[in-house]
Design a protein around this motif. Structure first.
Motif, mmCIF file in Angstrom:
data_model
loop_
_atom_site.group_PDB
_atom_site.id
_atom_site.type_symbol
_atom_site.label_atom_id
_atom_site.label_comp_id
_atom_site.label_asym_id
_atom_site.label_seq_id
_atom_site.Cartn_x
_atom_site.Cartn_y
_atom_site.Cartn_z
ATOM 1 N N LEU A 89 65.337 -13.082 -119.914
ATOM 2 C CA LEU A 89 66.705 -12.894 -120.379
ATOM 3 C C LEU A 89 67.054 -13.996 -121.375
ATOM 4 C CD1 LEU A 89 68.284 -11.922 -116.963
ATOM 5 C CD2 LEU A 89 67.754 -10.421 -118.869
ATOM 6 N N ASP A 90 67.336 -13.586 -122.584
ATOM 7 C CA ASP A 90 67.688 -14.492 -123.670
ATOM 8 C C ASP A 90 69.095 -15.037 -123.439
ATOM 9 O OD1 ASP A 90 68.414 -15.707 -126.080
ATOM 10 O OD2 ASP A 90 67.756 -14.026 -127.323
ATOM 11 N N PRO A 91 69.261 -16.364 -123.347
ATOM 12 C CA PRO A 91 70.592 -16.919 -123.126
ATOM 13 C C PRO A 91 71.597 -16.523 -124.210
ATOM 14 C CG PRO A 91 68.938 -18.676 -123.156
ATOM 15 C CD PRO A 91 68.231 -17.397 -123.411
ATOM 16 N N GLU A 92 71.103 -16.283 -125.427
ATOM 17 C CA GLU A 92 71.995 -15.897 -126.527
ATOM 18 C C GLU A 92 72.498 -14.452 -126.380
ATOM 19 O OE1 GLU A 92 73.187 -17.668 -129.455
ATOM 20 O OE2 GLU A 92 72.688 -19.289 -128.073
ATOM 21 N N ILE A 93 71.932 -13.725 -125.432
ATOM 22 C CA ILE A 93 72.398 -12.365 -125.129
ATOM 23 C C ILE A 93 73.134 -12.344 -123.793
ATOM 24 C CG2 ILE A 93 71.697 -9.958 -124.733
ATOM 25 C CD1 ILE A 93 71.273 -10.988 -127.632
ATOM 26 N N ILE A 94 72.511 -12.845 -122.739
ATOM 27 C CA ILE A 94 73.101 -12.734 -121.410
ATOM 28 C C ILE A 94 74.347 -13.605 -121.252
ATOM 29 C CG2 ILE A 94 71.517 -14.422 -120.349
ATOM 30 C CD1 ILE A 94 73.036 -11.297 -118.639
ATOM 31 N N LEU A 95 74.359 -14.809 -121.790
ATOM 32 C CA LEU A 95 75.554 -15.653 -121.618
ATOM 33 C C LEU A 95 76.770 -15.076 -122.332
ATOM 34 C CD1 LEU A 95 74.085 -19.283 -121.647
ATOM 35 C CD2 LEU A 95 74.874 -17.916 -119.702
ATOM 36 N N PRO A 96 76.666 -14.620 -123.581
ATOM 37 C CA PRO A 96 77.846 -13.969 -124.170
ATOM 38 C C PRO A 96 78.295 -12.734 -123.383
ATOM 39 C CG PRO A 96 76.341 -14.595 -125.912
ATOM 40 C CD PRO A 96 75.622 -14.826 -124.601
ATOM 41 N N MET A 133 84.441 -3.351 -129.491
ATOM 42 C CA MET A 133 84.791 -3.217 -130.913
ATOM 43 C C MET A 133 84.980 -4.596 -131.545
ATOM 44 S SD MET A 133 87.431 0.005 -130.472
ATOM 45 C CE MET A 133 88.240 -0.271 -132.027
ATOM 46 N N LEU A 134 85.685 -5.465 -130.847
ATOM 47 C CA LEU A 134 85.903 -6.822 -131.339
ATOM 48 C C LEU A 134 84.586 -7.573 -131.493
ATOM 49 C CD1 LEU A 134 87.601 -9.350 -132.002
ATOM 50 C CD2 LEU A 134 87.907 -9.664 -129.534
ATOM 51 N N LEU A 135 83.733 -7.470 -130.495
ATOM 52 C CA LEU A 135 82.457 -8.194 -130.534
ATOM 53 C C LEU A 135 81.557 -7.681 -131.651
ATOM 54 C CD1 LEU A 135 81.801 -8.566 -126.717
ATOM 55 C CD2 LEU A 135 82.939 -10.145 -128.276
ATOM 56 N N ARG A 136 81.594 -6.397 -131.887
ATOM 57 C CA ARG A 136 80.822 -5.843 -133.007
ATOM 58 C C ARG A 136 81.341 -6.400 -134.331
ATOM 59 N NH1 ARG A 136 77.044 -2.504 -134.491
ATOM 60 N NH2 ARG A 136 77.298 -1.039 -136.196
ATOM 61 N N GLU A 137 82.652 -6.442 -134.455
ATOM 62 C CA GLU A 137 83.265 -6.977 -135.678
ATOM 63 C C GLU A 137 82.911 -8.447 -135.891
ATOM 64 O OE1 GLU A 137 87.696 -7.160 -137.713
ATOM 65 O OE2 GLU A 137 87.333 -5.764 -136.050
ATOM 66 N N LEU A 138 82.740 -9.177 -134.807
ATOM 67 C CA LEU A 138 82.385 -10.600 -134.898
ATOM 68 C C LEU A 138 80.885 -10.827 -135.050
ATOM 69 C CD1 LEU A 138 84.875 -12.147 -132.318
ATOM 70 C CD2 LEU A 138 84.929 -12.356 -134.817
ATOM 71 N N VAL A 144 74.844 -7.050 -126.573
ATOM 72 C CA VAL A 144 76.097 -7.594 -126.038
ATOM 73 C C VAL A 144 77.190 -6.535 -126.148
ATOM 74 C CG1 VAL A 144 77.853 -9.402 -126.308
ATOM 75 C CG2 VAL A 144 75.425 -9.964 -126.638
ATOM 76 N N VAL A 145 77.304 -5.926 -127.313
ATOM 77 C CA VAL A 145 78.335 -4.915 -127.570
ATOM 78 C C VAL A 145 78.202 -3.757 -126.582
ATOM 79 C CG1 VAL A 145 79.178 -3.249 -129.284
ATOM 80 C CG2 VAL A 145 78.513 -5.567 -130.010
ATOM 81 N N GLU A 146 77.002 -3.218 -126.446
ATOM 82 C CA GLU A 146 76.781 -2.066 -125.559
ATOM 83 C C GLU A 146 77.057 -2.394 -124.095
ATOM 84 O OE1 GLU A 146 72.755 -0.925 -126.363
ATOM 85 O OE2 GLU A 146 73.276 -0.051 -128.310
ATOM 86 N N ALA A 162 68.424 -5.006 -118.041
ATOM 87 C CA ALA A 162 68.449 -6.074 -117.035
ATOM 88 C C ALA A 162 69.733 -6.894 -117.171
ATOM 89 C CB ALA A 162 67.225 -6.974 -117.188
ATOM 90 N N GLU A 163 70.176 -7.100 -118.409
ATOM 91 C CA GLU A 163 71.417 -7.852 -118.641
ATOM 92 C C GLU A 163 72.607 -7.135 -118.004
ATOM 93 O OE1 GLU A 163 68.559 -8.907 -121.911
ATOM 94 O OE2 GLU A 163 69.249 -7.010 -121.079
ATOM 95 N N ALA A 164 72.637 -5.808 -118.142
ATOM 96 C CA ALA A 164 73.734 -5.034 -117.558
ATOM 97 C C ALA A 164 73.730 -5.129 -116.034
ATOM 98 C CB ALA A 164 73.643 -3.571 -118.000
ATOM 99 N N HIS A 165 72.534 -5.134 -115.440
ATOM 100 C CA HIS A 165 72.447 -5.264 -113.983
ATOM 101 C C HIS A 165 72.934 -6.637 -113.521
ATOM 102 C CE1 HIS A 165 69.776 -1.724 -114.267
ATOM 103 N NE2 HIS A 165 70.250 -1.486 -113.064
ATOM 104 N N VAL A 166 72.537 -7.672 -114.218
ATOM 105 C CA VAL A 166 72.995 -9.022 -113.861
ATOM 106 C C VAL A 166 74.517 -9.091 -113.966
ATOM 107 C CG1 VAL A 166 72.977 -11.456 -114.557
ATOM 108 C CG2 VAL A 166 70.821 -10.185 -114.379
#
Length: 190
Positions: A89-96, A133-138, A144-146, A162-166
């Motif tokens: 799990l990439d911290p730049e994906i799971i933490l946001p 929508m906001l996160l996609r714009e940023l 992360v968006v999904e 796996a991120e969604a399950h966590v």
């Protein structure tokens, strides 16, 4: 709905000071996380970020506390998911994902006198979608968006990563805590 803004230094400091988990992100990602929260807060009816409740059903529990509990629970689950599921799990994906999963909640609730009620936006858009929508714009990663878009328990479908399950287990763990301390029925009993 919302207007993307960096906000004032005081607003950014207020958000930065209550968020846990920013230390695990690259500075530019942490900056975008703060911008997302400042945007949601300053586009809402809430004068102070600390006044935003976890939900209209649990108005006595601060959203800030819930978000931090989700982040801490999720961080505790990450090594278990990696070891047990054989994933990285990439911290730049799971933490946001953990920190921003409820970023639209300031926009979805308001006060009617002393009572917390759904905002007009909440009657038109489901929880998670406006945040996505906001996160996609940023410029957040599509994962992360999904995940933010589909994390709500009443979403018509859910991301199967796996991120969604966590996030799911961390969010429900923290949500049940918020409900229990207010004497409300936790999700596991519904």
């Amino acid at each position: 709905m919302y207007a993307v803004t960096q906000g004032s230094n005081a607003q950014r400091a207020a958000v930065h000071d209550w968020l846990k988990g920013l230390d695990g992100l690259r500075p530019e990602t942490a900056d975008r996380v703060v911008t997302a929260w400042v945007t949601s807060w300053t586009s809402s009816d809430w004068a102070e970020i600390g006044d935003v409740p976890f939900s209209a059903k649990a108005p006595g529990y601060p959203l800030a506390k819930h978000v931090n509990e989700v982040t801490l629970a999720g961080r505790a689950l990450i090594p278990r998911a990696e070891a047990d599921w054989g994933v990285t799990l990439d911290p730049e994906i799971i933490l946001p994902i953990l920190i921003l999963h409820d970023v639209d909640k300031p926009l979805l609730a308001t006060r009617d006198g002393e009572k917390v009620v759904k905002s007009s936006l909440a009657n038109r858009m489901p929880h998670g979608v406006v945040g996505a929508m906001l996160l996609r714009e940023l410029g957040f990663d599509q994962r992360v968006v999904e995940t933010v878009a589909t994390h709500a328990t009443d979403a018509p479908f859910h991301n199967d990563s796996a991120e969604a399950h966590v996030l799911h287990y961390a969010d429900l763990f923290a949500a049940d805590h918020a409900l229990r301390v207010q004497g409300l029925v936790p999700f596991y009993r519904r």
